[in-house]
Design a protein around this motif. Sequence first.
Motif, mmCIF file in Angstrom:
data_model
loop_
_atom_site.group_PDB
_atom_site.id
_atom_site.type_symbol
_atom_site.label_atom_id
_atom_site.label_comp_id
_atom_site.label_asym_id
_atom_site.label_seq_id
_atom_site.Cartn_x
_atom_site.Cartn_y
_atom_site.Cartn_z
ATOM 1 N N UNK A 1 -2.845 -31.951 -0.852
ATOM 2 C CA UNK A 1 -4.084 -31.949 -1.630
ATOM 3 C C UNK A 1 -4.141 -30.794 -2.628
ATOM 4 N N UNK A 2 -3.455 -29.693 -2.354
ATOM 5 C CA UNK A 2 -3.546 -28.514 -3.216
ATOM 6 C C UNK A 2 -2.438 -28.432 -4.249
ATOM 7 N N UNK A 3 -1.690 -29.500 -4.444
ATOM 8 C CA UNK A 3 -0.622 -29.466 -5.429
ATOM 9 C C UNK A 3 -1.211 -29.296 -6.822
ATOM 10 N N UNK A 4 -0.556 -28.476 -7.634
ATOM 11 C CA UNK A 4 -1.048 -28.188 -8.975
ATOM 12 C C UNK A 4 -0.102 -28.829 -9.980
ATOM 13 N N UNK A 5 -0.685 -29.373 -11.035
ATOM 14 C CA UNK A 5 0.135 -29.971 -12.090
ATOM 15 C C UNK A 5 0.917 -28.873 -12.805
#
Length: 153
Positions: free
Chosen positions: A45-49
């Motif tokens: 859920x915390x993956x950043x582009x």
Amino acid sequence: MTSRESGRVKDAEKRRVLDDAARKRRARKAVEALEQDNFHDDPHADLVMSKKVPKFADSNEKPTRKKKSRSAEYYKLRFRKTFAQLVEEEASFRPEPPNYLSAQAPPSKFPDRHFCAVCGFISNYTCISCGARYCSVKCLGTHLDTRCLKWTA
């Protein structure tokens, strides 16, 4: 002269075979482990582009700070209920039938259907060691490599 034996027979003798009670205990532990996993957050859920992705704006206005609202996930985790609590709540809201406790269906006239533990298709075969179902040689190989008695004692 030594007699020749089938490799399959030799492998079956080396394998540990579970009795019915051990199979039921193992299945119960697996269900309990799944229940424990039900309410964990998504690890992705915390993956950043990537920073290289261009940011497009609809207008030239500067963004204003908004009050951070809490998501539905927050409330699901904060006020989660067990199955027993949900059934009790349902019984108090609707005491007269039909409700969860009064709903019943007669036993099926047809025999149980068995599904492959690996892929989910209808299965005709059972693992000798653990009793899991499988449908093909490919699924048996996957089962033996990854599932069969790997994490149980």
